[in-house]
Design a protein around this motif. Structure first.
Motif, PDB file in Angstrom:
ATOM      1  N   ALA A 324       0.849  -1.206   0.000  1.00 14.87           N
ATOM      2  CA  ALA A 324       0.000   0.000   0.000  1.00 14.87           C
ATOM      3  C   ALA A 324       0.877   1.245   0.000  1.00 14.87           C
ATOM      4  O   ALA A 324       0.581   2.240  -0.669  1.00 14.87           O
ATOM      5  CB  ALA A 324      -0.926  -0.015   1.212  1.00 14.87           C
ATOM      6  N   HIS A 325       1.965   1.186   0.760  1.00 16.78           N
ATOM      7  CA  HIS A 325       2.890   2.321   0.843  1.00 16.78           C
ATOM      8  C   HIS A 325       3.504   2.621  -0.533  1.00 16.78           C
ATOM      9  O   HIS A 325       3.442   3.753  -1.018  1.00 16.78           O
ATOM     10  CB  HIS A 325       3.981   2.011   1.873  1.00 16.78           C
ATOM     11  N   GLU A 326       4.068   1.612  -1.148  1.00 14.46           N
ATOM     12  CA  GLU A 326       4.738   1.856  -2.436  1.00 14.46           C
ATOM     13  C   GLU A 326       3.727   2.268  -3.505  1.00 14.46           C
ATOM     14  O   GLU A 326       4.014   3.116  -4.343  1.00 14.46           O
ATOM     15  CB  GLU A 326       5.548   0.634  -2.875  1.00 14.46           C
ATOM     16  N   LEU A 327       2.554   1.679  -3.460  1.00 15.06           N
ATOM     17  CA  LEU A 327       1.492   2.077  -4.392  1.00 15.06           C
ATOM     18  C   LEU A 327       1.113   3.542  -4.173  1.00 15.06           C
ATOM     19  O   LEU A 327       0.931   4.308  -5.132  1.00 15.06           O
ATOM     20  CB  LEU A 327       0.269   1.168  -4.190  1.00 15.06           C
ATOM     21  N   ALA A 328       0.993   3.942  -2.921  1.00 16.09           N
ATOM     22  CA  ALA A 328       0.619   5.329  -2.596  1.00 16.09           C
ATOM     23  C   ALA A 328       1.620   6.320  -3.183  1.00 16.09           C
ATOM     24  O   ALA A 328       1.259   7.431  -3.578  1.00 16.09           O
ATOM     25  CB  ALA A 328       0.515   5.503  -1.079  1.00 16.09           C
ATOM     26  N   HIS A 329       2.876   5.901  -3.286  1.00 11.48           N
ATOM     27  CA  HIS A 329       3.890   6.769  -3.900  1.00 11.48           C
ATOM     28  C   HIS A 329       3.560   7.086  -5.363  1.00 11.48           C
ATOM     29  O   HIS A 329       4.118   8.036  -5.922  1.00 11.48           O
ATOM     30  CB  HIS A 329       5.268   6.107  -3.859  1.00 11.48           C
ATOM     31  N   SER A 330       2.701   6.310  -5.989  1.00 11.76           N
ATOM     32  CA  SER A 330       2.308   6.623  -7.367  1.00 11.76           C
ATOM     33  C   SER A 330       1.644   7.991  -7.433  1.00 11.76           C
ATOM     34  O   SER A 330       1.546   8.598  -8.500  1.00 11.76           O
ATOM     35  CB  SER A 330       1.346   5.565  -7.917  1.00 11.76           C
ATOM     36  N   ASN A 347       7.377  13.500   0.209  1.00  9.42           N
ATOM     37  CA  ASN A 347       7.224  12.160  -0.376  1.00  9.42           C
ATOM     38  C   ASN A 347       6.735  11.154   0.668  1.00  9.42           C
ATOM     39  O   ASN A 347       5.737  10.470   0.479  1.00  9.42           O
ATOM     40  CB  ASN A 347       8.573  11.653  -0.909  1.00  9.42           C
ATOM     41  N   GLU A 348       7.476  11.062   1.762  1.00  8.63           N
ATOM     42  CA  GLU A 348       7.238   9.928   2.665  1.00  8.63           C
ATOM     43  C   GLU A 348       6.105  10.153   3.676  1.00  8.63           C
ATOM     44  O   GLU A 348       5.340   9.242   3.960  1.00  8.63           O
ATOM     45  CB  GLU A 348       8.536   9.548   3.374  1.00  8.63           C
ATOM     46  N   GLY A 349       6.005  11.364   4.215  1.00  7.37           N
ATOM     47  CA  GLY A 349       4.940  11.628   5.185  1.00  7.37           C
ATOM     48  C   GLY A 349       3.564  11.450   4.553  1.00  7.37           C
ATOM     49  O   GLY A 349       2.678  10.788   5.105  1.00  7.37           O
ATOM     50  N   PHE A 350       3.395  12.015   3.356  1.00  6.17           N
ATOM     51  CA  PHE A 350       2.122  11.868   2.646  1.00  6.17           C
ATOM     52  C   PHE A 350       1.849  10.404   2.340  1.00  6.17           C
ATOM     53  O   PHE A 350       0.714   9.938   2.382  1.00  6.17           O
ATOM     54  CB  PHE A 350       2.161  12.656   1.327  1.00  6.17           C
ATOM     55  N   THR A 351       2.921   9.691   2.003  1.00  4.14           N
ATOM     56  CA  THR A 351       2.748   8.294   1.608  1.00  4.14           C
ATOM     57  C   THR A 351       2.340   7.422   2.791  1.00  4.14           C
ATOM     58  O   THR A 351       1.504   6.529   2.655  1.00  4.14           O
ATOM     59  CB  THR A 351       4.041   7.780   0.934  1.00  4.14           C
ATOM     60  N   VAL A 352       2.911   7.693   3.955  1.00  2.00           N
ATOM     61  CA  VAL A 352       2.518   6.925   5.141  1.00  2.00           C
ATOM     62  C   VAL A 352       1.044   7.199   5.471  1.00  2.00           C
ATOM     63  O   VAL A 352       0.272   6.275   5.741  1.00  2.00           O
ATOM     64  CB  VAL A 352       3.418   7.266   6.344  1.00  2.00           C
ATOM     65  N   ALA A 411      10.670  12.066   8.589  1.00  2.00           N
ATOM     66  CA  ALA A 411       9.962  12.294   7.332  1.00  2.00           C
ATOM     67  C   ALA A 411       8.696  11.438   7.263  1.00  2.00           C
ATOM     68  O   ALA A 411       7.630  11.911   6.871  1.00  2.00           O
ATOM     69  CB  ALA A 411      10.875  11.975   6.154  1.00  2.00           C
ATOM     70  N   TYR A 412       8.802  10.196   7.682  1.00  2.00           N
ATOM     71  CA  TYR A 412       7.691   9.253   7.566  1.00  2.00           C
ATOM     72  C   TYR A 412       6.616   9.519   8.621  1.00  2.00           C
ATOM     73  O   TYR A 412       5.462   9.797   8.305  1.00  2.00           O
ATOM     74  CB  TYR A 412       8.193   7.812   7.746  1.00  2.00           C
ATOM     75  N   GLU A 413       7.015   9.404   9.876  1.00  2.00           N
ATOM     76  CA  GLU A 413       5.997   9.378  10.934  1.00  2.00           C
ATOM     77  C   GLU A 413       5.648  10.770  11.468  1.00  2.00           C
ATOM     78  O   GLU A 413       4.507  11.007  11.830  1.00  2.00           O
ATOM     79  CB  GLU A 413       6.441   8.447  12.066  1.00  2.00           C
TER      80      GLU A 413
HETATM   81 ZN    ZN Z   1       8.216   5.456   0.949  1.00  4.68          ZN
END
Ligand code: ZN
Ligand code: BES
Length: 630
Positions: A324-330, A347-352, A411-413
């Motif tokens: 789901a995470h990698e797909l969300a990066h689309s 990139n990463e915060g939005f994706t998480v 960046a992620y959380e």
């Molecule tokens: Zn990522």
């Protein structure tokens, strides 16, 4: 022996232990491409030598052959360029590349070039002399052993054991180690590629892909949506393809494909859920490539073809939030891209955030809540551990440093937590409208923190002081640490885990705890709840009741081994060594080596394991662990 077999079998590697110890409606997508000036405004990039406001690449035709005997990629990169200021020089990024010759235009007139001064992390600028009217440059080059993006695997390091394997990892600034390129996330190109590989192998890229091998070993690729350089990707191996849905499917080695199609059977539903949330999928197909276990990351969102670690093959679909995470990066990342690595949280915060919305759509709120809590724990842990407090701000300053240093849970959380705070402030409905519009507005562009904040102010805050105070841009984005008023996630399912843990601490035998139907998330929470100090007897009791040491789940194993190391529970040694030898995923390696390195005996063990394991790791992982063991 049986202790780690389940897990290794999952990776198709159990038998090698000894050896190891040794869409067509998006044709207008180009129209949104940014001009040189816009690129500069959004993304002055301290990690690239390119001067995109002067002369910028627009399209790449790559013509390469992959030589497994020499471990070299060699060929030509032809760029269509826009010489914006009619300058006499265009600059590309290189690192450890051998540049042989450079030609200009269709007539292929040879031109002069030079490699500039080498800089740490960044490599060398390739300065090519051009004319005011130059439309294209053709660079003849070959990679060297310094190509950090590449990992060349021998047959023993694959699931099938018969054929060698190659994969690339370009993010953040490693594309320049296998292609001379303007290696900045603010610059987008379309590309075609002609790739020659040994006849027994299949090549795949972050592009339109072949579904099967042909007899020539020559494969053609086309990527017509413009992408930033860090999404350039290639893999070559004994690969087969198996469809999941109409637009989705999996590439893997024959030995792994069956397990992978079971594990990722829900990728089509994920795609549907994602499109429902944030709009049409803009990349035609979405496929996965399952790599050998040395892949240094969990996943890499290479467009049209996510690269994924086999350590998520848990046999129970428990670790698929990674897909789901990698797909969300689309959307977040590939469609709307951080302009520089200082804006990595975009990139990463939005994706998480997006990843957990997808998981909630598929499996419900209680499931997504578990992911939120685990992520929140990771964030707290990072906030405690991080030495450079300035790096706990969302907007980073990575000048003079490896952008890899920005790759933290902040960046992620913290990024995700910021978005959760906005969601709480304006409500989910407005949040979703906002995100939808964000992705449509900036599609196929790079953006940066300021530009996002501008959009946030104009679309959601709209001068409302109460909303502005709650969203607290300054506190989240430009201040270290975590603002007081953040959303504190809670999980019903974890409440039961906490109860079980309390019972065990109070004397209830492990075997009598209520753990029926626990997923790996519950187990992970349970293991994380365990105190730092555990007796041999306690460890043995838990292990006997729950079989942690022989778990087939990589997340459970990695969390459990931390306790084993800390408390010198040598029963787990063999399994841990096998895990560290085969798995090259940095997220697992770093905490385990770190824990080992805390004591002199542990250090001895770590060095012995690393000596054997290092040849199995990708450069991304060795560069980190080399620093740690130094
Ligand atoms: Zn990522
Ligand atoms: N794009 C990242 C991986 C990455 C980031 C590689 C920066 C190099 C530099 C990818 O999407 C990612 O976040 N992977 C995570 C997965 C996870 C958070 C679900 C990983 O590999 O652990």
């Amino acid at each position: 022996m049986k202790s780690y077999q389940t897990f290794l079998l999952g990776l198709g590697l159990a038998s090698t232990m000894q050896l190891v110890s040794c869409s067509n409606n998006s044709s207008n997508d180009n129209q949104t491409m940014q001009t040189g000036q816009e690129i500069e405004r959004v993304s002055h990039d301290v990690h690239s030598f390119a001067q995109p406001t002067e002369a910028v690449a627009k399209h790449l035709d790559l013509n390469i052959s992959v030589n497994f005997d020499q471990k070299v990629i060699a060929g030509q990169a032809t760029y269509q360029i826009d010489n914006i200021t009619k300058t006499d020089q265009i600059v590309f990024d290189t690192r450890g590349l051998e540049i042989e010759k450079v030609f200009l235009g269709d007539s292929l007139a040879e031109t002069t070039f030079r490699l500039g001064k080498e800089e740490k992390f960044l490599g060398q600028p390739l300065l090519i002399d051009i004319k005011p009217d130059t439309k294209s440059v053709t660079i003849h080059y070959r990679t060297t052993t310094a190509a950090a993006a590449l990992q060349w695997l021998n047959p023993q390091q694959t699931a099938g054991k018969k054929h060698p394997f190659l994969f690339t990892q370009s993010q953040a600034i490693l594309a320049r180690t296998w292609i001379p390129i303007q290696d900045s996330p603010g610059i987008r190109i379309t590309y075609s590629a002609n790739v020659k590989v040994p006849k027994e192998l299949l090549a795949v890229m972050s592009a339109e892909n072949p579904k099967e091998k042909n007899s020539t070993g020559e494969y053609k690729f086309y990527m017509r949506q413009p992408i930033p350089s860090y999404l350039m990707a290639l893999s070559v191996g004994d690969l087969v393809f198996e469809p999941i849905g109409e637009k989705t499917g999996i590439y893997a080695e024959p030995a792994t494909i069956k397990e992978a199609t079971y594990e990722f059977a829900e990728m089509d539903q994920m795609l549907t859920a994602a499109e429902k949330l944030y709009g049409r999928y803009r990349w035609d197909r979405y496929d996965l490539l399952v790599l050998p276990p040395s892949f240094p990351f969990g996943g890499m969102e290479n467009p049209r073809l996510t690269f994924v670690t086999p350590t998520v093959l848990a046999k129970d679909r428990s670790l698929t939030s990674l897909i789901a995470h990698e797909l969300a990066h689309s959307w977040s990342g590939n469609l709307v891209t951080n302009g520089t690595w200082n804006d990595f949280w975009l990139n990463e915060g939005f994706t998480v955030y997006f990843e957990r919305r997808i998981m909630e759509e598929l499996y419900g709120k209680d499931y997504a809540d578990m992911l939120q809590v685990l992520g929140y724990q990771d964030l707290q842990h990072t906030l405690e551990e991080m030495e450079k407090k300035d790096d706990t701000r969302l907007k980073l300053d990575l000048e003079g440093r490896d952008p890899d240093e920005g790759l933290t849970e902040i960046a992620y959380e913290k990024g995700n937590a910021f978005l959760l705070n906005i969601e709480k402030t304006v409500g989910r409905e407005r949040m979703d409208q906002f995100l939808n519009k964000y992705f449509q507005t900036f599609a196929f562009q790079s953006t940066n923190t300021d530009r996002f904040l501008e959009f946030l102010r104009s679309e959601l805050i709209k001068g409302d002081e109460k909303i502005a105070a709650q969203i607290d841009i300054e506190g989240w984005v430009f201040t270290a640490g975590l603002p007081e008023n953040h959303v504190k996630p809670a999980s019903k399912r974890f409440a039961q885990v906490e109860e079980a843990y309390t019972n065990w601490s109070g004397g209830t035998p492990a075997a009598s705890l209520q753990t029926k139907d626990w997923s790996s998330h519950e187990w992970l929470h349970f293991i994380r709840l365990l105190p730092e100090e555990l007796s041999q007897q306690q460890l043995a009791e838990l292990d006997k009741a729950f079989g942690f040491t022989k778990s087939g789940n990589s997340e459970v194993l990695a969390a459990w081994f931390l306790h084993a190391i800390r408390n010198n529970y040598t029963t787990a040694d063999q399994a841990m060594e096998a895990f560290l030898t085969i798995v090259g995923r940095r997220k697992f390696l770093v905490p385990l080596y770190k824990e080992l390195l805390r004591t002199p005996e542990g250090k001895k063990k770590a060095l012995a394991i690393y000596a054997k394991a290092r040849p199995n790791y990708h450069a991304v992982s060795t560069s980190t662990i080399d620093e740690m063991v130094k």
